[in-house]
Design an enzyme around this catalytic site. Structure first.
Site, PDB file in Angstrom:
ATOM      1  CG  ASP A   1      -1.161   4.143   3.183  1.00  0.00           C
ATOM      2  OD1 ASP A   1      -1.263   4.936   2.229  1.00  0.00           O
ATOM      3  OD2 ASP A   1      -1.898   4.198   4.183  1.00  0.00           O
TER       4      ASP A   1
ATOM      5  CG  HIS B   1      -2.659   8.310  -0.664  1.00  0.00           C
ATOM      6  ND1 HIS B   1      -3.862   7.680  -0.856  1.00  0.00           N
ATOM      7  CD2 HIS B   1      -2.231   7.926   0.568  1.00  0.00           C
ATOM      8  CE1 HIS B   1      -4.137   6.919   0.192  1.00  0.00           C
ATOM      9  NE2 HIS B   1      -3.163   7.056   1.099  1.00  0.00           N
TER      10      HIS B   1
ATOM     11  CG  HIS C   1      -0.813   8.270   5.513  1.00  0.00           C
ATOM     12  ND1 HIS C   1      -1.348   9.246   4.724  1.00  0.00           N
ATOM     13  CD2 HIS C   1      -1.373   7.111   5.079  1.00  0.00           C
ATOM     14  CE1 HIS C   1      -2.199   8.719   3.860  1.00  0.00           C
ATOM     15  NE2 HIS C   1      -2.224   7.406   4.053  1.00  0.00           N
TER      16      HIS C   1
ATOM     17  CG  ASP D   1      -2.980   1.489  -2.650  1.00  0.00           C
ATOM     18  OD1 ASP D   1      -1.756   1.696  -2.523  1.00  0.00           O
ATOM     19  OD2 ASP D   1      -3.786   1.599  -1.709  1.00  0.00           O
ATOM     20  CG  HIS D   2      -2.394   5.312  -3.124  1.00  0.00           C
ATOM     21  ND1 HIS D   2      -1.474   5.650  -2.157  1.00  0.00           N
ATOM     22  CD2 HIS D   2      -3.348   4.593  -2.485  1.00  0.00           C
ATOM     23  CE1 HIS D   2      -1.855   5.169  -0.994  1.00  0.00           C
ATOM     24  NE2 HIS D   2      -2.988   4.505  -1.164  1.00  0.00           N
TER      25      HIS D   2
ATOM     26  CB  THR E   1      -6.505   2.530   0.384  1.00  0.00           C
ATOM     27  OG1 THR E   1      -5.308   3.220   0.750  1.00  0.00           O
ATOM     28  CG2 THR E   1      -6.336   1.046   0.628  1.00  0.00           C
TER      29      THR E   1
ATOM     30  CG  ASP F   1      -2.057   0.939   1.137  1.00  0.00           C
ATOM     31  OD1 ASP F   1      -1.845   2.081   0.688  1.00  0.00           O
ATOM     32  OD2 ASP F   1      -3.175   0.560   1.494  1.00  0.00           O
TER      33      ASP F   1
HETATM   34  P1  AMP Z   1      -5.944   5.213   3.148  1.00  0.00           P
HETATM   35  O1  AMP Z   1      -4.515   5.454   3.386  1.00  0.00           O
HETATM   36  O2  AMP Z   1      -6.802   6.080   4.017  1.00  0.00           O
HETATM   37  O3  AMP Z   1      -6.361   5.324   1.704  1.00  0.00           O
HETATM   38  O4  AMP Z   1      -6.262   3.707   3.600  1.00  0.00           O
HETATM   39  C1  AMP Z   1      -5.301   2.814   4.066  1.00  0.00           C
HETATM   40  C2  AMP Z   1      -5.876   1.954   5.130  1.00  0.00           C
HETATM   41  O5  AMP Z   1      -6.841   1.026   4.625  1.00  0.00           O
HETATM   42  C3  AMP Z   1      -4.818   1.054   5.750  1.00  0.00           C
HETATM   43  O6  AMP Z   1      -4.284   1.642   6.891  1.00  0.00           O
HETATM   44  C4  AMP Z   1      -5.553  -0.212   6.117  1.00  0.00           C
HETATM   45  O7  AMP Z   1      -5.661  -0.388   7.507  1.00  0.00           O
HETATM   46  C5  AMP Z   1      -6.944  -0.051   5.530  1.00  0.00           C
HETATM   47  N1  AMP Z   1      -7.317  -1.282   4.834  1.00  0.00           N
HETATM   48  C6  AMP Z   1      -6.649  -1.882   3.858  1.00  0.00           C
HETATM   49  N2  AMP Z   1      -7.265  -3.012   3.459  1.00  0.00           N
HETATM   50  C7  AMP Z   1      -8.366  -3.114   4.207  1.00  0.00           C
HETATM   51  C8  AMP Z   1      -9.429  -4.066   4.251  1.00  0.00           C
HETATM   52  N3  AMP Z   1      -9.469  -5.142   3.455  1.00  0.00           N
HETATM   53  N4  AMP Z   1     -10.405  -3.839   5.129  1.00  0.00           N
HETATM   54  C9  AMP Z   1     -10.371  -2.753   5.930  1.00  0.00           C
HETATM   55  N5  AMP Z   1      -9.409  -1.813   5.933  1.00  0.00           N
HETATM   56  C10 AMP Z   1      -8.418  -2.000   5.083  1.00  0.00           C
HETATM   57 ZN    ZN Z   2      -3.453   2.870  -0.080  1.00  0.00          ZN
HETATM   58 ZN    ZN Z   3      -2.932   5.995   2.797  1.00  0.00          ZN
END
Ligand code: AMP
Ligand code: ZN
Ligand code: ZN
Length: 400
Positions: A191, A337, A195, A238-239, A68, A33
């Site tokens: 990720d 992101h 952050h 993913d990004h 994500t 990620d």
């Molecule tokens: P973001 O950086 O806000 O776009 O999202 C990243 C977060 O998504 C990560 O910290 C993970 O904990 C959460 N995440 C990734 N995969 C899953 C999943 N299958 N179910 C729930 N949360 C997830």
């Molecule tokens: Zn992500």
């Molecule tokens: Zn993120």
């Protein structure tokens, strides 16, 4: 007599199908990620560098918004977020009167939010086994069924990174009839560190180097399997991640009147759900704000492939890379992101090695992440559902 001939030809068909899937190679796709494309240039990544030498390397572009959930589900379905329906990490669905958020387990597990056909369902329909280890949406009970093996992200504690690798190896050691041909493996890093500490930090560098060693370990363990010569390994994300700072924000309250707004969701991009008749006023108020572009949903530029899904805000406000659309001021510098996917900070690393990939080939044109679904379908020898990507855009990666 006719019946016997019919049964015989059916048996032949089944035998041909069984043989075809048995001949197909195995593929593991790993998502790290938030793995920016240029992390391999910024930090010490001997294994990812060796993947580029032995196999293929490329730069992949996320879909908009570069978040994500929208992007992992794009990787799985080949559809842009506008078309698969996970239009952001959180959004309002006025038609259903529901609110989706990745932090809300009940909403996240509600199948009615997820459109399109993820690869594990395409494979299931065509008799090919798959496994997913925490891949976004693979633990949601979609109507087409679950992967043959899957791990529930709601069940804590999550497997450690090493345990996920153990699980992938154990799947490939199963007897042939039970062995999945596709394994989709997810890791939350880099990720999290990106952050907290920004992409340019020694903490991030350390995690990148640990991930390089971790995936190297996965490859070493793959290389001693009896089926080693039949395994493709893809590592991607993913990004990307851009540095942010509290002195690069655009304050929402300064420009928007509360009576225009039903809800503002997210800071990157901001999804603005307006009260009836107020969208023009909101766009007008945001039109001259530095470091921000704002459009009514239907006016979003076509290159972002976003704007037909009613779950998208009536107005979308997109800050320049490195800026946030937020009233918050008390946050520490770090990374974020969600920005325009054409900005290089959002681009993603793509590496692949194995029998189906060329050796030492660096692709020069960036490709969209909607191409991963048709690529995986090709590697599995199955017919993809209609999607926004195309195998033609990535078939130069394949061994002839
Ligand atoms: P973001 O950086 O806000 O776009 O999202 C990243 C977060 O998504 C990560 O910290 C993970 O904990 C959460 N995440 C990734 N995969 C899953 C999943 N299958 N179910 C729930 N949360 C997830
Ligand atoms: Zn992500
Ligand atoms: Zn993120």
């Amino acid at each position: 007599m006719k019946k016997i001939r019919l049964i015989a030809s059916l048996l032949c068909l089944i035998a041909a199908f069984v043989q075809a899937t048995a001949q197909q190679n195995y593929t593991i796709i790993v998502s790290l990620d938030g793995f920016r494309n240029d992390y391999t240039a910024m930090y010490n990544t001997p294994f990812f560098d060796s993947m580029a030498q032995q196999g293929v390397s490329a730069v992949m572009m996320p879909s908009f918004p570069s978040k994500t959930f929208p992007n992992h589900y794009t990787l799985a379905t080949g559809l842009v977020p506008d078309h698969h329906g996970i239009v952001a990490n959180s959004f309002l669905d006025r038609e259903q009167g529901k609110y989706y958020s990745l932090g809300d387990a009940a909403a996240r597990n509600d199948a009615s939010f997820y459109g399109g056909e993820p690869i594990w369902i395409t494979a299931k329909r065509q008799g090919v086994k798959t496994a997913t280890i925490y891949w976004v949406a693979s633990d949601v009970p979609l109507p087409g069924g679950m992967p043959d093996y899957w791990w529930n992200y709601n069940k804590k504690p999550l497997l450690t990174f090493e345990q996920r690798i153990d699980a992938a190896i154990a799947l490939l050691k199963k007897p042939e009839a039970e062995r999945p041909h596709l394994i989709m493996l997810y890791f939350e890093q880099p990720d999290e560190v990106g952050h907290h500490c920004s992409p340019y930090s020694k903490e991030t560098g350390k995690v990148i180097e640990q991930l390089d060693s971790l995936i190297h370990l996965l490859n070493v363990r793959l290389s001693v399997l009896p089926i080693a010569s039949k395994v493709n390994l893809i590592v991607t994300s993913d990004h990307g991640m851009a540095p942010i700072s509290p002195d690069r924000t655009v304050a929402v309250n300064k420009y928007l009147k509360p009576e225009w707004i039903e809800k503002v969701d997210g800071d990157l991009p901001g999804q603005i759900y307006c009260r009836p008749g107020c969208a023009d006023k909101v766009v007008e108020a945001l039109s001259k704000v530095p470091h921000l572009r704002a459009w009514k949903r239907e006016d979003i530029p076509s290159y972002l492939c976003y704007g037909t899904n009613p779950r998208i805000g009536d107005v979308v406000a997109l800050p320049d890379a490195g800026w946030l659309f937020t009233d918050k001021v008390d946050f520490s510098p770090g990374g974020a992101h969600g920005f325009d996917p054409t900005v290089s900070d959002m681009h993603v690393m793509f590496r692949a090695i194995g029998p189906d990939f060329r050796h030492g080939y660096a692709k020069t044109e960036k490709f969209a992440n909607t191409c991963i679904y048709p690529l995986l379908a090709h590697l599995l020898g199955i017919t993809p559902a209609p999607c926004d990507g195309s195998l033609n855009l990535v078939d130069d990666l394949l061994a002839k």
